[in-house]
Design a protein around this motif. Sequence first.
Motif, PDB file in Angstrom:
ATOM      1  N   TYR A  47       0.827  -1.209   0.000  1.00  0.00           N
ATOM      2  CA  TYR A  47       0.000   0.000   0.000  1.00  0.00           C
ATOM      3  C   TYR A  47       0.863   1.261   0.000  1.00  0.00           C
ATOM      4  O   TYR A  47       0.549   2.243  -0.681  1.00  0.00           O
ATOM      5  CB  TYR A  47      -0.929   0.009   1.209  1.00  0.00           C
ATOM      6  N   MET A  80       0.847   4.350  -2.742  1.00  0.00           N
ATOM      7  CA  MET A  80       0.582   5.735  -2.382  1.00  0.00           C
ATOM      8  C   MET A  80       1.689   6.679  -2.838  1.00  0.00           C
ATOM      9  O   MET A  80       1.444   7.843  -3.144  1.00  0.00           O
ATOM     10  CB  MET A  80       0.378   5.843  -0.872  1.00  0.00           C
ATOM     11  N   ARG A  84      -4.572   8.150  -4.033  1.00  0.00           N
ATOM     12  CA  ARG A  84      -4.003   7.970  -2.691  1.00  0.00           C
ATOM     13  C   ARG A  84      -5.073   8.064  -1.612  1.00  0.00           C
ATOM     14  O   ARG A  84      -5.002   7.368  -0.595  1.00  0.00           O
ATOM     15  CB  ARG A  84      -2.932   9.033  -2.425  1.00  0.00           C
ATOM     16  N   LEU A 143      -6.584   4.847  -0.840  1.00  0.00           N
ATOM     17  CA  LEU A 143      -5.709   3.835  -0.267  1.00  0.00           C
ATOM     18  C   LEU A 143      -5.198   4.175   1.126  1.00  0.00           C
ATOM     19  O   LEU A 143      -4.668   3.306   1.816  1.00  0.00           O
ATOM     20  CB  LEU A 143      -4.500   3.617  -1.190  1.00  0.00           C
ATOM     21  N   ASN A 144      -5.339   5.424   1.544  1.00  0.00           N
ATOM     22  CA  ASN A 144      -4.750   5.849   2.810  1.00  0.00           C
ATOM     23  C   ASN A 144      -5.267   5.030   3.988  1.00  0.00           C
ATOM     24  O   ASN A 144      -4.500   4.572   4.835  1.00  0.00           O
ATOM     25  CB  ASN A 144      -5.026   7.340   3.042  1.00  0.00           C
TER      26      ASN A 144
END
Length: 346
Positions: free
Chosen positions: A280, A284, A292, A295-296
């Motif tokens: 991950y 990012m 991003r 996915l944070n």
Amino acid sequence: MEQIWDNNDWLESANHWVTKQLKLQKINSIGRLKPVSGWGLGHVLKQPTEQGDVYFKATAKLPLFSNEALLSRYLHSINMPTPEVLAIEETHQYQLTKDFGGGLAEDSSATLWADAFEQFAQLQLDSLSYLKDFNKQGCLNRPISDVAAQLQLLIEHPQLQSLLDSEIILATEKAIAKLSHNIDELSQLEIGETLVHGDLHIENVAMSDDQCIFFDWSDACISHPFIDGTYLYRMPDSQDKTQIIDAYLKPWKQHYQPQQVEQAWQLCEHVCYAHQAISYASMMLHLSPEARVELNTAFQNALSASLRSNRQTVKSTTCVRSKFCGMVSGILHTLSLIQIKAGEAL
């Protein structure tokens, strides 16, 4: 890192490529490509044809992604239970596959989950015969021996530090030493590296004639097989979870000593989450700001899970070791009694 779909004319280009590939195979298209799904990691489009739907996929080019198109074609060519690939474009990482029915529902029965994971374990064992070829087919090597150092580098990256709570950063730095220790112990158990899917869950499994079809290989790599246990590890404790894990470990226990497999499974949870956090983090650092955001949360959850599992691994590994040592002591004690009895008989 720019992706193919960042270009305004990419859909036109994709449509032209799909039409050309279908004509080469004497398949007539009906209309144009239709969007199915799309985000920062890839886009899927559907092309109706006179012989049924086919699916086009373009995968993001990222440092820790496989060349999914190339790998998928190879997996199908060696008769792995994966979608039938009609054509690929290696540079843009396009692939065109026959309709394979789509993923199963997350609320599928535990029996179906168990069957899928048992079949996947067999796929991993079958992959041992092809390990030398996977690198040539777009698959990365991601040995667990690199995980601790990679996590340390990423946690020090300014861009990632700005996204993380200071407590998580501090806790992760403290946990890395224990992670290294777990990796050393896991390596000593000598469970060989295999093909790893990298995002194995029931929604990346389809069914065809009672056989599972495994798809979405963008996160694939060569690593410790139990890295694919992410979704099993994070399930709440239940009879269903036990059933699924037992099914997954069954083929491994036929290939290795059962105690060896059980101990490796216990040790790998912490490593598994760290591997996922690294994946991950890499995404990012190389995706657009919009991607991003999506996915944070997943990145922070993976780090948090790694920290939680690190604390649990110490307890569970000690428990496994205690049981194992107790078993060995019992065997040695029994042998000594047999020797004494034998001596008395003589």
